[in-house]
Structure formats: structure tokens, C-alpha cells
Design a protein around this motif. Structure first.
Motif, mmCIF file in Angstrom:
data_model
loop_
_atom_site.group_PDB
_atom_site.id
_atom_site.type_symbol
_atom_site.label_atom_id
_atom_site.label_comp_id
_atom_site.label_asym_id
_atom_site.label_seq_id
_atom_site.Cartn_x
_atom_site.Cartn_y
_atom_site.Cartn_z
ATOM 1 N N MET A 1 50.334 44.282 52.679
ATOM 2 C CA MET A 1 48.928 44.792 52.234
ATOM 3 C C MET A 1 48.765 43.931 51.024
ATOM 4 S SD MET A 1 47.496 46.922 53.595
ATOM 5 C CE MET A 1 45.984 47.886 53.823
ATOM 6 N N GLU A 2 49.226 43.957 49.894
ATOM 7 C CA GLU A 2 49.256 42.860 48.446
ATOM 8 C C GLU A 2 48.796 41.335 49.339
ATOM 9 O OE1 GLU A 2 51.943 45.084 48.629
ATOM 10 O OE2 GLU A 2 50.315 46.284 46.494
ATOM 11 N N ASN A 3 49.351 40.545 49.879
ATOM 12 C CA ASN A 3 49.426 39.771 50.219
ATOM 13 C C ASN A 3 47.842 39.702 50.783
ATOM 14 O OD1 ASN A 3 51.281 38.430 49.409
ATOM 15 N ND2 ASN A 3 52.239 38.809 51.169
ATOM 16 N N LEU A 4 46.890 40.541 52.085
ATOM 17 C CA LEU A 4 45.672 40.300 52.681
ATOM 18 C C LEU A 4 45.098 40.296 51.633
ATOM 19 C CD1 LEU A 4 44.471 40.534 55.391
ATOM 20 C CD2 LEU A 4 44.793 42.909 55.082
ATOM 21 N N PHE A 5 45.109 41.396 50.641
ATOM 22 C CA PHE A 5 44.507 42.018 49.541
ATOM 23 C C PHE A 5 43.969 40.271 48.232
ATOM 24 C CE2 PHE A 5 44.817 46.276 50.041
ATOM 25 C CZ PHE A 5 43.097 46.766 49.872
ATOM 26 N N ALA A 6 45.407 40.288 48.706
ATOM 27 C CA ALA A 6 44.822 38.283 47.997
ATOM 28 C C ALA A 6 43.762 37.681 48.511
ATOM 29 C CB ALA A 6 46.461 37.887 47.639
ATOM 30 N N VAL A 8 41.392 37.968 50.192
ATOM 31 C CA VAL A 8 40.100 38.861 51.167
ATOM 32 C C VAL A 8 39.422 38.526 49.370
ATOM 33 C CG1 VAL A 8 38.986 40.983 50.542
ATOM 34 C CG2 VAL A 8 40.820 40.598 52.855
ATOM 35 N N ILE A 9 40.264 38.436 47.987
ATOM 36 C CA ILE A 9 39.862 38.696 47.080
ATOM 37 C C ILE A 9 39.584 37.187 46.729
ATOM 38 C CG2 ILE A 9 39.995 39.015 44.316
ATOM 39 C CD1 ILE A 9 42.333 40.860 44.977
ATOM 40 N N VAL A 29 21.668 36.498 42.519
ATOM 41 C CA VAL A 29 22.336 37.345 42.345
ATOM 42 C C VAL A 29 22.903 38.647 43.273
ATOM 43 C CG1 VAL A 29 20.792 40.133 41.960
ATOM 44 C CG2 VAL A 29 20.275 38.045 40.905
ATOM 45 N N ILE A 30 22.842 37.957 44.482
ATOM 46 C CA ILE A 30 23.595 38.830 45.651
ATOM 47 C C ILE A 30 25.187 37.960 45.262
ATOM 48 C CG2 ILE A 30 24.530 37.315 47.428
ATOM 49 C CD1 ILE A 30 21.281 37.620 48.440
ATOM 50 N N GLY A 31 25.493 36.393 44.821
ATOM 51 C CA GLY A 31 26.665 35.672 44.275
ATOM 52 C C GLY A 31 27.155 37.333 42.360
ATOM 53 N N LEU A 32 26.897 37.212 42.237
ATOM 54 C CA LEU A 32 26.923 37.897 40.998
ATOM 55 C C LEU A 32 27.271 39.036 41.138
ATOM 56 C CD1 LEU A 32 27.205 38.064 38.173
ATOM 57 C CD2 LEU A 32 25.347 38.969 37.800
ATOM 58 N N MET A 33 26.761 40.674 42.887
ATOM 59 C CA MET A 33 27.182 40.892 43.916
ATOM 60 C C MET A 33 28.436 41.179 43.848
ATOM 61 S SD MET A 33 24.812 43.801 45.513
ATOM 62 C CE MET A 33 24.853 42.444 46.792
ATOM 63 N N ILE A 34 28.460 40.190 44.405
ATOM 64 C CA ILE A 34 29.663 39.881 45.214
ATOM 65 C C ILE A 34 31.475 39.761 44.413
ATOM 66 C CG2 ILE A 34 31.097 38.454 46.676
ATOM 67 C CD1 ILE A 34 28.348 37.860 48.661
ATOM 68 N N LEU A 35 30.881 38.855 43.174
ATOM 69 C CA LEU A 35 31.725 38.613 42.134
ATOM 70 C C LEU A 35 32.076 40.380 41.471
ATOM 71 C CD1 LEU A 35 33.336 36.259 40.148
ATOM 72 C CD2 LEU A 35 31.528 36.853 39.048
ATOM 73 N N SER A 36 31.222 40.831 41.353
ATOM 74 C CA SER A 36 31.387 42.590 40.776
ATOM 75 C C SER A 36 33.047 42.902 41.812
ATOM 76 C CB SER A 36 30.185 42.839 40.614
ATOM 77 O OG SER A 36 29.674 43.549 41.131
ATOM 78 N N ASN A 37 32.577 43.070 43.167
ATOM 79 C CA ASN A 37 33.192 43.524 44.179
ATOM 80 C C ASN A 37 34.177 42.417 44.102
ATOM 81 O OD1 ASN A 37 31.795 45.660 44.631
ATOM 82 N ND2 ASN A 37 30.505 44.032 46.025
ATOM 83 N N ALA A 38 34.482 41.277 43.378
ATOM 84 C CA ALA A 38 35.437 40.797 44.006
ATOM 85 C C ALA A 38 36.955 41.522 42.763
ATOM 86 C CB ALA A 38 35.090 39.413 44.470
ATOM 87 N N ALA A 39 36.428 41.416 41.574
ATOM 88 C CA ALA A 39 36.620 42.308 40.643
ATOM 89 C C ALA A 39 37.403 42.920 40.118
ATOM 90 C CB ALA A 39 35.805 41.845 38.975
#
Length: 115
Positions: A1-6, A8-9, A29-39
Motif C-alpha cells: 500500500m505504501e508503494n501506491l501512495f509513493a 501518487v505522492i 495557486v492551484i499548483g500550491l494547493m496540490i502541493l499542500s495536499n501532496a505534503a
């Protein structure tokens, strides 16, 4: 499962960087929002993915006997979500005001416009 998350991140980080390198400030700003979700997803994955194991220790025990979820990454993510929502709201208002004054959302046009 961690590999899938890796994967996706990694995809979210790549998408965020691509969006942040565009000339439109809205895409930034959309990129900043996606970056915060990835973090946030990275912090959650780093805390360990344990399904169906609440972070509770029974009375009278000092250590957990079985695998359990770590509540600290979840608390950090909850705080990060609130902070990123505030930053996003401020950025949207700032973009709207800049568009009213300058009349464009292209970064190069904003830079070359004399106010």
C-alpha cells in the motif's frame, strides 16, 4: 500500500510543480494547493498506514501490545489543512484584487505593467 501512495505522492508533486511553473497566477495557486495536499499525504504515509487499529492503550498497560495508528501525523495534517485553507483564501482575494487593478492574470503582463 505504501508503494501506491509513493507513486501518487510523486505524481501530485510533479503536477504541482508543473502547474506552479505556468505563467498564469491562477494556475500557480492551484499548483500550491496540490502541493499542500501532496505534503499532507506524505506526512500521513510517513506516520505508517495501519488499518483498523485505533491509537488507544487499555487501562493498566504502559505499552501497546499490537500495531496501532500514530495520532501525531493526523494532528499535524489537520493543522496543515486549516493553515493551507487560510493561505488559499488570502491568495484568491489577492488574485482577484490584482486582476481588478491590472486586468490580466499573466505573470509577465503583471511585471511589465506600470501602476
Amino acid at each position: 500500500m505504501e508503494n501506491l501512495f509513493a507513486f501518487v505522492i510523486g505524481g501530485l508533486y510533479a503536477t504541482a510543480l508543473f502547474m506552479m511553473l505556468r505563467r498564469s497566477i491562477v494556475k500557480l495557486v492551484i499548483g500550491l494547493m496540490i502541493l499542500s495536499n501532496a505534503a499532507n499525504l506524505l506526512i500521513l504515509t510517513g506516520g505508517g498506514l495501519v488499518r483498523g487499529a485505533p491509537p488507544l492503550i487499555p487501562d493498566g498497560m504502559e505499552l501497546a501490545t499490537a500495531a496501532m495508528a500514530d495520532p501525531l501525523p493526523q494532528a499535524l495534517i489537520l493543522t496543515a489543512i486549516v493553515i493551507s485553507f487560510g493561505v488559499l483564501a488570502f491568495a484568491v482575494v489577492l488574485i482577484h484584487r490584482a486582476y481588478e487593478v491590472i486586468g490580466a492574470d499573466d505573470m509577465n503582463e503583471m511585471k511589465s505593467t506600470d501602476l
